[in-house]
Write a protein that holds these residues in place. Sequence first.
Motif, PDB file in Angstrom:
ATOM      1  N   LYS A  34       0.874  -1.173   0.000  1.00 16.07           N
ATOM      2  CA  LYS A  34       0.000   0.000   0.000  1.00 16.07           C
ATOM      3  C   LYS A  34       0.911   1.223   0.000  1.00 16.07           C
ATOM      4  CE  LYS A  34      -3.914  -2.223   2.304  1.00 16.07           C
ATOM      5  NZ  LYS A  34      -4.754  -2.259   1.097  1.00 16.07           N
ATOM      6  N   ALA A  36       3.592   6.996  -8.745  1.00 19.74           N
ATOM      7  CA  ALA A  36       2.224   6.475  -8.799  1.00 19.74           C
ATOM      8  C   ALA A  36       1.972   5.741 -10.111  1.00 19.74           C
ATOM      9  CB  ALA A  36       1.229   7.621  -8.631  1.00 19.74           C
ATOM     10  N   ASN A  37       2.474   6.287 -11.197  1.00 21.74           N
ATOM     11  CA  ASN A  37       2.274   5.662 -12.506  1.00 21.74           C
ATOM     12  C   ASN A  37       2.998   4.314 -12.590  1.00 21.74           C
ATOM     13  OD1 ASN A  37       1.409   5.760 -15.360  1.00 21.74           O
ATOM     14  ND2 ASN A  37       3.599   5.928 -15.773  1.00 21.74           N
ATOM     15  N   LEU A  89       3.898   2.266 -10.037  1.00 22.44           N
ATOM     16  CA  LEU A  89       3.404   1.256  -9.103  1.00 22.44           C
ATOM     17  C   LEU A  89       1.942   0.885  -9.334  1.00 22.44           C
ATOM     18  CD1 LEU A  89       5.177   2.483  -5.852  1.00 22.44           C
ATOM     19  CD2 LEU A  89       5.776   0.522  -7.291  1.00 22.44           C
ATOM     20  N   SER A  90       1.176   1.749  -9.950  1.00 21.43           N
ATOM     21  CA  SER A  90      -0.236   1.436 -10.198  1.00 21.43           C
ATOM     22  C   SER A  90      -0.407   0.331 -11.232  1.00 21.43           C
ATOM     23  CB  SER A  90      -0.995   2.689 -10.635  1.00 21.43           C
ATOM     24  OG  SER A  90      -0.457   3.203 -11.848  1.00 21.43           O
ATOM     25  N   LYS A 111       0.692  -2.598 -10.905  1.00 21.33           N
ATOM     26  CA  LYS A 111       0.525  -3.863 -10.177  1.00 21.33           C
ATOM     27  C   LYS A 111      -0.891  -3.960  -9.612  1.00 21.33           C
ATOM     28  CE  LYS A 111       2.802  -6.801  -8.890  1.00 21.33           C
ATOM     29  NZ  LYS A 111       3.834  -7.008  -7.883  1.00 21.33           N
ATOM     30  N   ASP A 112      -1.600  -5.025  -9.984  1.00 24.21           N
ATOM     31  CA  ASP A 112      -2.990  -5.177  -9.558  1.00 24.21           C
ATOM     32  C   ASP A 112      -3.127  -5.346  -8.048  1.00 24.21           C
ATOM     33  OD1 ASP A 112      -3.875  -4.973 -12.151  1.00 24.21           O
ATOM     34  OD2 ASP A 112      -3.931  -7.142 -12.498  1.00 24.21           O
ATOM     35  N   ASP A 133      -2.100  -1.085  -3.750  1.00 23.51           N
ATOM     36  CA  ASP A 133      -3.006   0.058  -3.590  1.00 23.51           C
ATOM     37  C   ASP A 133      -2.150   1.320  -3.600  1.00 23.51           C
ATOM     38  OD1 ASP A 133      -5.285  -1.468  -3.382  1.00 23.51           O
ATOM     39  OD2 ASP A 133      -5.224  -1.561  -1.200  1.00 23.51           O
ATOM     40  N   VAL A 134      -2.431   2.223  -4.523  1.00 29.66           N
ATOM     41  CA  VAL A 134      -1.636   3.443  -4.659  1.00 29.66           C
ATOM     42  C   VAL A 134      -2.527   4.655  -4.443  1.00 29.66           C
ATOM     43  CG1 VAL A 134      -0.108   4.789  -6.152  1.00 29.66           C
ATOM     44  CG2 VAL A 134      -0.104   2.286  -6.296  1.00 29.66           C
ATOM     45  N   ILE A 153      -2.502   8.811  -4.342  1.00 31.29           N
ATOM     46  CA  ILE A 153      -1.744   9.988  -4.742  1.00 31.29           C
ATOM     47  C   ILE A 153      -2.299  11.213  -4.013  1.00 31.29           C
ATOM     48  CG2 ILE A 153      -3.188  10.346  -6.787  1.00 31.29           C
ATOM     49  CD1 ILE A 153       0.558  11.078  -6.682  1.00 31.29           C
TER      50      ILE A 153
END
Length: 252
Positions: free
Chosen positions: A117, A126-127, A129-130, A132-133, A136-137, A139
Motif C-alpha cells: 500500500k 504512482a504511474n 506502481l499502479s 501492479k494489480d 493500492d496506490v 496519490i
Amino acid sequence: MSLAPRQQNILELVRERGYVSIEELAQHFAVTPQTIRRDINQLAEVGLLRRYHGGAAHDSSVENTAYSMRASQMRDEKRRIAEAMATHVPDQASLFINIGTTTEAIAHALLNHHGLKIITNNLHVANILSAKDDFDVLIAGGTVRSDGGVVGQATADFMKQFKVDYALIGISGIDEDGTLLDFDFQEVRVSQAIIDNARKVYLAADSSKFGRSAMTRLGSLEQIDSLFTEARPEEPFAQLLAANKVKVVIAE
C-alpha cells in the motif's frame, strides 16, 4: 587560476547541462578519461565545479538541477541503491514515497513485491506502481510541478492522515553537520510530514548528495533509521551516521 581551453570548455558544458559524465567529456574532447579526471580535479579544487563519482556538476544552493538532467545523473548508482532498499521492504507493507528520481528508481525495484500500500506525492512513482494489480496506490492532492512532484499545504495535510510502516525518501543534499537539505520549501513540508508519520525512515542518497548545498532545512540524520548509498561515506559523514545510530547499507 588561468584555465586551459579544454578546461574552459568543460566548465561551459557543465554549466549548460548541469551534469556531464567523464565518459561523455572524454568522447567530446577525444582524450582519455584520465585526462578529463585531472581537468575536473583541478576545476573542483578551485571551486568552479563539483566533482562527482563518474562526472562533474555545477551546483546551486538556490535552484535544483533540471529534472531531465537529474534523471540521467548517477543512473546506475540509483538503480543499485533502489534494489538494495527494496530488499529491506517486506511484502504487505505500507509505504510513503516522496519526490525524486531516486525514489522513482525505488518504485521500479518494488515491482516484484506483493500487497503493498503506497502513498506518494510523486506522479511518476504512482504511474509506475499502479501497474501492479495487488498494489493500492494513493496519490496526494496539491500543486503539480513540471517534474511530477505534488506539493503544498494540502499535500502535507493529506500525508498526516496516515501512519505507515516505512518512509522511502530521497534528498537533494546532506550538509556536513548532518542537516538534510532540499530546495522547495513546499516539498520540504510534505517530506517532513512523511518522516513524522512513518515507523521507519529509509533514506536513499547517492554519493553526490553528501556535502551538496540546498537552502531549505528538511530535517537531520537523527530522524533516519537506515541510509542506502553506493559508496562508503567519508568523514565527517561516517562519524555523524555512527553518532546518530543510522544503519548504512552500501549497494555494491
